[in-house]
Design a protein around this motif. Structure first.
Motif, PDB file in Angstrom:
ATOM      1  N   GLY A   1      90.095  27.210  -5.139  1.00  0.00           N
ATOM      2  CA  GLY A   1      91.202  27.686  -5.581  1.00  0.00           C
ATOM      3  C   GLY A   1      91.232  29.308  -5.660  1.00  0.00           C
ATOM      4  N   ARG A   2      90.164  29.808  -5.879  1.00  0.00           N
ATOM      5  CA  ARG A   2      89.848  31.050  -6.009  1.00  0.00           C
ATOM      6  C   ARG A   2      89.572  32.015  -4.671  1.00  0.00           C
ATOM      7  N   TYR A   3      89.193  31.116  -3.649  1.00  0.00           N
ATOM      8  CA  TYR A   3      88.866  31.798  -2.418  1.00  0.00           C
ATOM      9  C   TYR A   3      89.870  32.767  -1.769  1.00  0.00           C
ATOM     10  N   PRO A   4      91.257  32.294  -1.719  1.00  0.00           N
ATOM     11  CA  PRO A   4      91.974  33.417  -1.246  1.00  0.00           C
ATOM     12  C   PRO A   4      91.916  34.645  -2.092  1.00  0.00           C
ATOM     13  N   GLU A   5      91.870  34.680  -3.315  1.00  0.00           N
ATOM     14  CA  GLU A   5      91.842  36.015  -4.075  1.00  0.00           C
ATOM     15  C   GLU A   5      90.412  36.693  -3.932  1.00  0.00           C
ATOM     16  N   LEU A   6      89.459  35.964  -3.747  1.00  0.00           N
ATOM     17  CA  LEU A   6      88.208  36.581  -3.329  1.00  0.00           C
ATOM     18  C   LEU A   6      87.926  37.050  -1.974  1.00  0.00           C
ATOM     19  N   ARG A   7      88.540  36.286  -1.187  1.00  0.00           N
ATOM     20  CA  ARG A   7      88.760  36.834   0.281  1.00  0.00           C
ATOM     21  C   ARG A   7      89.584  38.113   0.521  1.00  0.00           C
ATOM     22  N   GLY A   8      90.748  38.159  -0.050  1.00  0.00           N
ATOM     23  CA  GLY A   8      91.639  39.318  -0.069  1.00  0.00           C
ATOM     24  C   GLY A   8      91.462  40.207  -1.009  1.00  0.00           C
ATOM     25  N   ALA A   9      90.409  40.144  -1.902  1.00  0.00           N
ATOM     26  CA  ALA A   9      90.368  41.309  -3.058  1.00  0.00           C
ATOM     27  C   ALA A   9      90.355  42.867  -2.701  1.00  0.00           C
ATOM     28  N   ALA A  10      89.592  42.963  -1.596  1.00  0.00           N
ATOM     29  CA  ALA A  10      89.474  44.444  -0.819  1.00  0.00           C
ATOM     30  C   ALA A  10      90.825  44.784  -0.381  1.00  0.00           C
ATOM     31  N   THR A  11      91.467  43.993   0.494  1.00  0.00           N
ATOM     32  CA  THR A  11      92.656  44.254   1.245  1.00  0.00           C
ATOM     33  C   THR A  11      93.783  44.512   0.130  1.00  0.00           C
ATOM     34  N   ALA A  12      93.744  43.708  -1.045  1.00  0.00           N
ATOM     35  CA  ALA A  12      94.923  43.739  -1.979  1.00  0.00           C
ATOM     36  C   ALA A  12      95.201  45.146  -2.421  1.00  0.00           C
ATOM     37  N   ARG A  13      94.323  46.003  -2.582  1.00  0.00           N
ATOM     38  CA  ARG A  13      94.654  47.332  -3.159  1.00  0.00           C
ATOM     39  C   ARG A  13      94.347  48.694  -2.116  1.00  0.00           C
TER      40      ARG A  13
END
Length: 167
Positions: free
Chosen positions: A78-90
């Motif tokens: 469930g958290r994989y997308p957030e962990l994967r995209g953490a750097a690109t989100a900001r």
């Protein structure tokens, strides 16, 4: 009496974890701004944590510790997308660099080269910041999950011990 012990163990696991996990996360050596950004990228942590601790403590109380593995797997997926995209989100891309014929004037050429070097330095700094943020998010996820799981298993095991004393 059995119902009371089970309810107390589940309540302690869920509500107590909401105190224990932030305390453990407060011990991590993250920088202030990175900590805030990492926390904002992992939204819903309190609700997810309460549900996670209820499921883990309940699995232990029911004598099915394999349920803990299921909870960990579901949370990780469930958290994989957030962990994967953490750097690109900001961080965003700097945009394309327009290349054309190099100027013939030495001063213009030097100014263009300096601008290209400055652009490259900005891009490197953004990449370093993104990597640092990604590491902070991952660290927060791992430490928070581990603290939550340990607390919930301890509460479930304590409930089992208490039930054994009553028998």
């Amino acid at each position: 009496m059995v119902v009371l012990v089970v309810v107390l163990a589940l309540l302690l696991a869920s509500a107590g974890g909401a105190i224990v996990v932030p305390a453990v996360l407060g011990l991590t050596p993250e920088r202030g701004r990175m900590r805030a950004q990492a926390a904002s990228l992992l939204r819903g942590g309190l609700v997810i944590g309460v549900l996670e601790r209820l499921a883990v403590a309940g699995s232990v109380l029911l004598g099915h510790p394999e349920g803990v593995a299921i909870v960990v797997a579901v949370k990780g997926l469930g958290r994989y997308p957030e962990l994967r995209g953490a750097a690109t989100a900001r961080t965003g891309a700097a945009g394309p660099v327009v290349q054309g014929d190099p100027p013939t004037d030495p001063q213009a050429r030097a100014a263009q080269e300096q601008a290209a070097q400055e652009q490259a330095a900005k891009e490197r700094a953004a990449q370093e910041q993104a990597a640092e943020l990604s590491a902070a998010v991952s660290e927060r996820f791992i430490i928070g999950t581990l603290a939550s799981l340990v607390w919930a298993v301890a509460c479930g095991a304590g409930g089992l011990w208490w039930l054994a004393q009553l028998a």
